[in-house]
Scaffold this motif. Structure first.
Motif, short mmCIF file in Angstrom:
data_model
loop_
_atom_site.label_atom_id
_atom_site.label_comp_id
_atom_site.label_asym_id
_atom_site.label_seq_id
_atom_site.Cartn_x
_atom_site.Cartn_y
_atom_site.Cartn_z
N GLY A 27 0.81 -1.20 0.00
CA GLY A 27 0.00 0.00 0.00
C GLY A 27 0.84 1.25 0.00
N ASP A 28 0.18 2.38 -0.21
CA ASP A 28 0.88 3.66 -0.26
C ASP A 28 1.15 4.20 1.14
N GLY A 29 1.69 5.41 1.20
CA GLY A 29 2.03 6.01 2.49
C GLY A 29 0.83 6.17 3.40
N ALA A 30 -0.32 6.52 2.83
CA ALA A 30 -1.52 6.69 3.65
C ALA A 30 -1.95 5.37 4.28
N ALA A 31 -1.87 4.29 3.50
CA ALA A 31 -2.23 2.97 4.03
C ALA A 31 -1.26 2.55 5.14
N MET A 32 0.03 2.83 4.95
CA MET A 32 1.01 2.50 5.97
C MET A 32 0.81 3.35 7.22
N ASP A 33 0.43 4.62 7.05
CA ASP A 33 0.14 5.47 8.21
C ASP A 33 -0.99 4.87 9.05
N ARG A 34 -2.03 4.39 8.37
CA ARG A 34 -3.15 3.79 9.11
C ARG A 34 -2.70 2.55 9.88
N ALA A 41 -8.92 -6.59 11.61
CA ALA A 41 -9.32 -6.04 10.31
C ALA A 41 -8.13 -5.39 9.61
N ALA A 42 -7.30 -4.69 10.37
CA ALA A 42 -6.12 -4.05 9.79
C ALA A 42 -5.14 -5.08 9.26
N ASN A 43 -4.96 -6.18 9.99
CA ASN A 43 -4.07 -7.25 9.53
C ASN A 43 -4.55 -7.84 8.20
N LYS A 44 -5.84 -8.06 8.09
CA LYS A 44 -6.39 -8.62 6.85
C LYS A 44 -6.21 -7.65 5.69
N GLU A 45 -6.45 -6.37 5.92
CA GLU A 45 -6.29 -5.37 4.87
C GLU A 45 -4.82 -5.26 4.45
N PHE A 46 -3.93 -5.29 5.43
CA PHE A 46 -2.50 -5.20 5.16
C PHE A 46 -2.05 -6.38 4.31
N SER A 87 3.66 -10.98 16.13
CA SER A 87 3.44 -11.08 14.68
C SER A 87 2.56 -12.25 14.29
N GLY A 88 2.13 -13.05 15.28
CA GLY A 88 1.30 -14.21 14.97
C GLY A 88 -0.02 -13.85 14.32
N GLY A 89 -0.60 -12.71 14.72
CA GLY A 89 -1.90 -12.32 14.16
C GLY A 89 -1.81 -12.02 12.68
N LEU A 90 -0.72 -11.40 12.25
CA LEU A 90 -0.56 -11.10 10.83
C LEU A 90 -0.22 -12.36 10.04
N CYS A 91 0.63 -13.22 10.60
CA CYS A 91 0.96 -14.46 9.90
C CYS A 91 -0.26 -15.37 9.75
N ARG A 92 -1.19 -15.25 10.68
CA ARG A 92 -2.41 -16.06 10.61
C ARG A 92 -3.19 -15.81 9.32
N VAL A 93 -3.10 -14.58 8.78
CA VAL A 93 -3.85 -14.24 7.57
C VAL A 93 -2.91 -14.01 6.38
#
Length: 498
Positions: free
Chosen positions: A143-150, A169-174, A403-409
């Motif tokens: 994602g762009d800078g705005a997405a990374m800021d979020r 929700a943020a992990n899934k979007e990322f 980091s387990g939550g992000l790796c989960r998705v």
């Protein structure tokens, strides 16, 4: 990673290594070539170009297979940097560096660290690279800078259902954005392939053996390399070691304890003087807690941005990596308590790789991409909540699910191959572990040493993440003596804190 330490334990505490710098090569294949040229896009930690550039520094690219199962298929260009040897004595070859992460740019960091490596550079060419998936080497973008800021500004407090839903929700979007922008490379990054790349680099620079310094995550990369290519190991140093066998839960809890311990050491040091955070440790800790809770409800306005509780916690953690940044953290927290968040925001941005123009390095995106591919573990919701509850009990400031939550998705499958190291048959390896290291707790140092089977452990008694570039003359003396003269420290060698 800068700290000053008086030292007395140098070469006198060393024995002799049996590993020559450049033994006979095992390979008969013609290595690929690196086209070296001027460096044109080096960056400082703030994302700006360096004020001065050493004209002798060279940058280049090495083509490696995107998929090692298809060695004649599509290629990926690895970005490299070389600081040519400066001394008049016989050149010993090259030393390859990985400065950690996973996700740190070796190209930028080696240039920034050059002044601290003059002893080595007198005898060696110093070489580093952006591993696959990092910055110039097909860096993962999400994602762009705005997405990374979020994503980077997410709060972790309060620990309630609403916060957990927002993080999930943020992990899934990322993860979705990572797949959209970098899906082709995601299955092909990770430590196993990075180790294969590193052997290509060894051959391309003309060394029969790999002389290597790995820091933090770089210790896992070095361990995996030594497991895959034990006969190609020259003089290898692993500083601030990871234990690759730990689970997500074990890693999260160990690191939470490490950062909490470093935070308490910081508070003790602060209140010895005119501490702007509080007059005693309990008061200072309570004031920081109140600040974080206040930011969770009402972020501070900073130059058109918001200093959230999540960013403030990140800023505190960033400053705990080195004792030298503790005075700046005192100032940053003191100002934030008075309603000014610029300094804490600066610390957070330095950690997340955000430049003033709102763009990001791949530091925050390469990290999960490599971490999640390096393990087959995908924790379920119950495991994540159990981990988070235990971490918050250790530290309300730093506790999270890790980091387990992000790796989960995560959209790419993981493998446990990088979690097994056994360097049987390699030359001796030097491991350096720090007692006050918040990011790679000391308990991991003897564990990695034992797993390697060919390693010797040196213990550093000081604070901060990493010892070799900390300013410790003791550690630097022992490491340089090994790399230059082949003298391995005696077993049980220890370097004192300042």
């Amino acid at each position: 990673m800068r700290r000053v330490l008086a030292a007395a334990l140098l070469v006198a505490a060393a024995g002799c290594s049996t590993a020559p710098a450049e033994p006979a090569s095992q390979s008969t294949a013609e290595p690929d070539k690196i086209a070296w040229g001027p460096c044109t896009d080096l960056k400082r930690p703030d994302g700006e170009p360096p004020a001065r550039q050493d004209a002798s520094v060279r940058c280049g690219k090495l083509a490696v297979p995107l998929d090692y199962a298809k060695p004649d298929g599509e290629r990926l260009d690895l970005a490299l940097i070389k600081l040519p040897a400066t001394g008049k004595a016989k050149r010993l070859g090259s030393v390859v560096f990985n400065f950690g992460g996973p996700g740190a740019s070796g190209v930028d960091t080696l240039d920034q660290a050059a002044k601290m490596l003059t002893t080595l550079r007198a005898r060696y060419d110093l070489v580093s690279f952006d591993p696959r998936g990092v910055e110039r080497s097909s860096g993962v973008r999400c994602g762009d800078g705005a997405a990374m800021d979020r994503f980077t500004s997410l709060d972790t407090l309060p620990n309630d259902d609403e916060t957990q839903r927002a993080i999930e929700a943020a992990n899934k979007e990322f993860a979705k954005l990572c797949q959209q922008n970098s899906g082709k490379i995601l299955p092909h990054i990770g430590t196993v392939n990075a180790a294969r790349d590193m052997d290509r680099i060894r051959a391309a620079v003309g060394d029969a053996k790999l002389n290597y310094v790995g820091m933090s995550y770089g210790t896992q990369l070095g361990g995996v390399y030594a497991t895959q290519y034990p006969k190609n190991v020259g003089r290898m140093v692993l500083d601030a070691p990871l234990d690759p066998t730990v689970t997500f839960e074990q890693r999260t809890l160990a690191q939470t304890r490490g950062f909490q311990k470093a935070y308490e050491s910081f508070l003790r040091a602060c209140v010895k003087g005119a501490c702007p955070v509080g007059q005693d440790q309990a008061t200072a800790n309570a004031n920081v807690g109140k600040l974080m809770n206040r930011l969770a409800g009402k972020p501070l306005q900073v130059n058109g941005r918001e200093l959230t509780q999540g960013l403030a916690s990140t800023g505190v953690a960033a400053a705990l990596y080195s004792e030298l940044t503790w005075p700046f953290l005192e100032q940053a927290l003191g100002e934030a308590l008075k309603g000014r968040g610029e300094a804490l925001m600066y610390l957070a941005d330095s950690y997340t790789g955000r430049s003033e123009d709102g763009t990001y390095s791949t530091q925050m995106t390469s990290f999960p991409a490599i971490t999640c591919v390096d393990t087959a573990e995908r924790p379920d919701e119950a495991s994540l909540r159990r981990t988070e509850a235990a971490a918050l009990k250790i530290s309300p400031l730093f506790g999270s699910e890790g980091s387990g939550g992000l790796c989960r998705v995560w959209p790419a499958k993981g493998s446990d191959e990088a979690r097994r190291v056994d360097a049987t048959g390699s030359a001796p390896i030097l491991v350096v572990g720090g007692k006050g290291d918040p990011a790679t707790p000391y308990e991991w140092a003897p564990k990695l040493t034992a797993q390697l089977k060919t390693a010797t452990l040196v213990t550093y008694q000081g604070e901060g993440h990493g010892a070799y570039l900390s300013g410790s003359k003791c550690v630097q003396g022992l490491v340089d003596s090994y790399l230059v003269d082949g003298k391995m420290p005696e077993r049980g060698a220890t370097c004192p804190a300042a």
